[in-house]
Enzyme design. Structure first.
Site, mmCIF file in Angstrom:
data_model
loop_
_atom_site.group_PDB
_atom_site.id
_atom_site.type_symbol
_atom_site.label_atom_id
_atom_site.label_comp_id
_atom_site.label_asym_id
_atom_site.label_seq_id
_atom_site.Cartn_x
_atom_site.Cartn_y
_atom_site.Cartn_z
ATOM 1 N N GLY A 129 0.843 -1.213 0.000
ATOM 2 C CA GLY A 129 0.000 0.000 0.000
ATOM 3 C C GLY A 129 0.870 1.251 0.000
ATOM 4 O O GLY A 129 1.617 1.504 -0.944
ATOM 5 N N GLY A 182 -14.397 -2.110 6.911
ATOM 6 C CA GLY A 182 -14.023 -1.828 5.515
ATOM 7 C C GLY A 182 -12.657 -2.351 5.117
ATOM 8 O O GLY A 182 -12.139 -2.019 4.059
ATOM 9 N N GLU A 185 -12.952 -7.485 2.081
ATOM 10 C CA GLU A 185 -13.998 -7.452 1.057
ATOM 11 C C GLU A 185 -15.172 -8.315 1.513
ATOM 12 O O GLU A 185 -15.030 -9.160 2.396
ATOM 13 C CB GLU A 185 -13.468 -8.069 -0.246
ATOM 14 C CG GLU A 185 -12.190 -7.475 -0.769
ATOM 15 C CD GLU A 185 -12.410 -6.118 -1.416
ATOM 16 O OE1 GLU A 185 -13.548 -5.858 -1.856
ATOM 17 O OE2 GLU A 185 -11.461 -5.330 -1.455
ATOM 18 N N LYS A 200 1.813 -10.521 -3.949
ATOM 19 C CA LYS A 200 2.787 -9.516 -3.498
ATOM 20 C C LYS A 200 4.176 -10.112 -3.336
ATOM 21 O O LYS A 200 5.164 -9.500 -3.727
ATOM 22 C CB LYS A 200 2.297 -8.886 -2.190
ATOM 23 C CG LYS A 200 1.045 -8.035 -2.384
ATOM 24 C CD LYS A 200 0.423 -7.664 -1.057
ATOM 25 C CE LYS A 200 -0.803 -6.779 -1.219
ATOM 26 N NZ LYS A 200 -1.567 -6.632 0.022
HETATM 27 N N1 HSE Z 1 -6.813 -6.652 0.807
HETATM 28 C C1 HSE Z 1 -5.483 -6.131 0.889
HETATM 29 C C2 HSE Z 1 -5.002 -6.217 2.331
HETATM 30 C C3 HSE Z 1 -5.472 -4.712 0.392
HETATM 31 O O1 HSE Z 1 -5.806 -6.462 3.236
HETATM 32 O O2 HSE Z 1 -3.801 -6.066 2.581
HETATM 33 C C4 HSE Z 1 -4.130 -4.189 0.029
HETATM 34 O O3 HSE Z 1 -3.516 -4.903 -0.999
#
Ligand code: HSE
Length: 410
Positions: A129, A182, A185, A200
């Site tokens: 992120g 939030g 998903e 990743k």
């Molecule tokens: N769903 C991912 C997480 C979002 O929870 O890290 C960021 O890639």
């Protein structure tokens, strides 16, 4: 020069927000290239958005507009993101993306396409992120022979495990809370099953070691089988459970790569990384260990990384950012179930006996205890020549459906 955003979801709307809010400063930092946000592509309607006048549904408007020099791809998913990005690069436009699926699957090819066409393909936001990791690996740590990269790469599962460890919350309840806040998903499969972390670690391994690693070649396990008793057993041994992505170069030039829940010492750097935070450890021959830590998900942290790539690309319209990796040969990914290690085992004895019977004849065993554990449950740490050997041995001694996790030294 103008920019366009494809995908007005959480990250795309964050990019528009940061771009608008910090417009003057961004123009200054981009030196010779003040730019404007001209289009936002999305199949949905946003009549009340402050950007309603920029919304379009036709991709060709962006592709054919010569004033658009940089396109932000925040649509997610492989299709049509791949086709769109490939066409844009071929049309001489730089692309900045947060889409880890796209980079993990097609990064090698898209970087080559960008090179052929003299444009940039940048993806800082695809891992960690808002945490800077792609640029540090390609630039700041460029002098190092990197032997290992590992870390907590998924915020949602780290949040759930943190709730299980600190508040004794059941996994299902922690997941519901993550969804309410939030983080997770509605369909949490990619997070819970380790698929997001796998993409990743593929990007990191490809960058660090120079050869493409595809997600389908990575041993990937998620956190669904972890119970509060696993957390308790680990805690009584002075350890915590974390979902780790890890990639390591082998002596014969291959890569060992996996995503799996692991036990780590409760005092280690990664053990202290809680909630939705990410931390990535890079091990280089000159630097030693360096850890990058911060918010691994979320609207503005991810937009922060995307907009920084836009600025970088605008500053390098004449000189491309050169980095990438090559295709890998078959057999490049080594079998991580074939290497020795220390393992955590929890399972039910089919004959009703306990850990003493289960571990007879095994080496360096530490039997673990947890309150209210059933008498026929065995939990222990053990050294084994490989996970494959361990699974076979557990079958022989009569442990049904064991949960096995690696004990790591990160
Ligand atoms: N769903 C991912 C997480 C979002 O929870 O890290 C960021 O890639």
């Amino acid at each position: 020069m103008n920019i366009a955003i494809m995908g007005f979801g959480v990250v795309g709307s964050g990019v528009a927000e940061v771009f608008t809010k910090n417009h003057e400063m961004i123009a200054e930092k981009s030196l010779h290239a003040p730019f404007e946000l001209k289009y936002i592509l999305d199949i949905r309607d946003f009549p009340d958005s402050p950007y309603a006048d920029k919304m379009i549904k036709d991709f060709n408007l962006i592709l054919e507009d010569e004033t658009v020099g940089i396109v932000v791809e925040t649509m997610g998913g492989l299709h049509p993101a791949y086709e769109f990005v490939s066409s844009l690069l071929k049309a001489g436009k730089s692309v900045v993306t947060s889409n880890k699926e796209l980079v993990a699957e097609k990064g090698c090819e898209l970087l080559a396409t960008a090179k052929e066409n003299g444009v940039n393909f940048l993806f800082e936001a695809s891992v960690g992120g808002g945490v800077p990791i792609i640029r540090p690996i390609t630039q700041c740590l460029a002098a190092n022979d990197i032997s290992e990269v590992a870390g907590i790469l998924n915020g949602t599962t780290n949040f759930i495990l943190t709730k299980m460890i600190r508040e004794n919350m059941e996994l299902a309840d922690a997941l519901k809370l993550a969804q309410k806040l939030g983080y997770a998903e509605k369909d949490p499969t990619a997070d819970l099953d380790g698929i997001d972390a796998s993409r990743k670690i593929c990007i990191l391994a490809s960058l660090c070691f120079g050869k493409h690693v595809s997600p389908d070649s990575v041993h990937t396990e998620g956190i669904r089988s972890i119970t509060l008793r696993d957390v308790a057993y680990a805690g009584n041994a002075g350890m915590v459970i974390k979902l780790l992505g890890a990639a390591k170069k082998t002596a014969d030039g291959r890569v060992l790569i996996s995503v799996s829940p692991c036990l780590i010492d409760q005092h280690s750097q990664l053990a202290g990384v809680s909630d939705v935070f990410n931390a990535i450890l890079v091990r280089g021959d000159a630097i030693g260990d360096v850890v990058f830590y911060g918010r691994g998900a979320g609207k503005l942290p991810t937009a922060s990384a995307v907009v920084a790539d836009v600025i970088d690309s605008a500053k390098h319209t004449e000189r491309r950012r050169i980095f990438g990796w090559t295709d890998s040969e078959p057999g490049y990914v080594a079998d991580c179930a074939a290497v020795p290690g220390r393992f955590y085992v929890r399972g039910t004895m089919t004959d009703g006996s306990g850990a003493g019977t289960a571990t007879a004849g095994m080496k360096s065993v530490k039997v673990l205890f947890a309150e209210n554990a059933p008498a026929d449950e065995a939990a222990f740490l053990v050294n084994a020549p490989s996970e494959t050997w361990l699974r076979k041995t557990l079958q022989t001694v009569g442990i049904a459906d064991p949960v096995i996790m690696k004990v790591t030294d990160y």
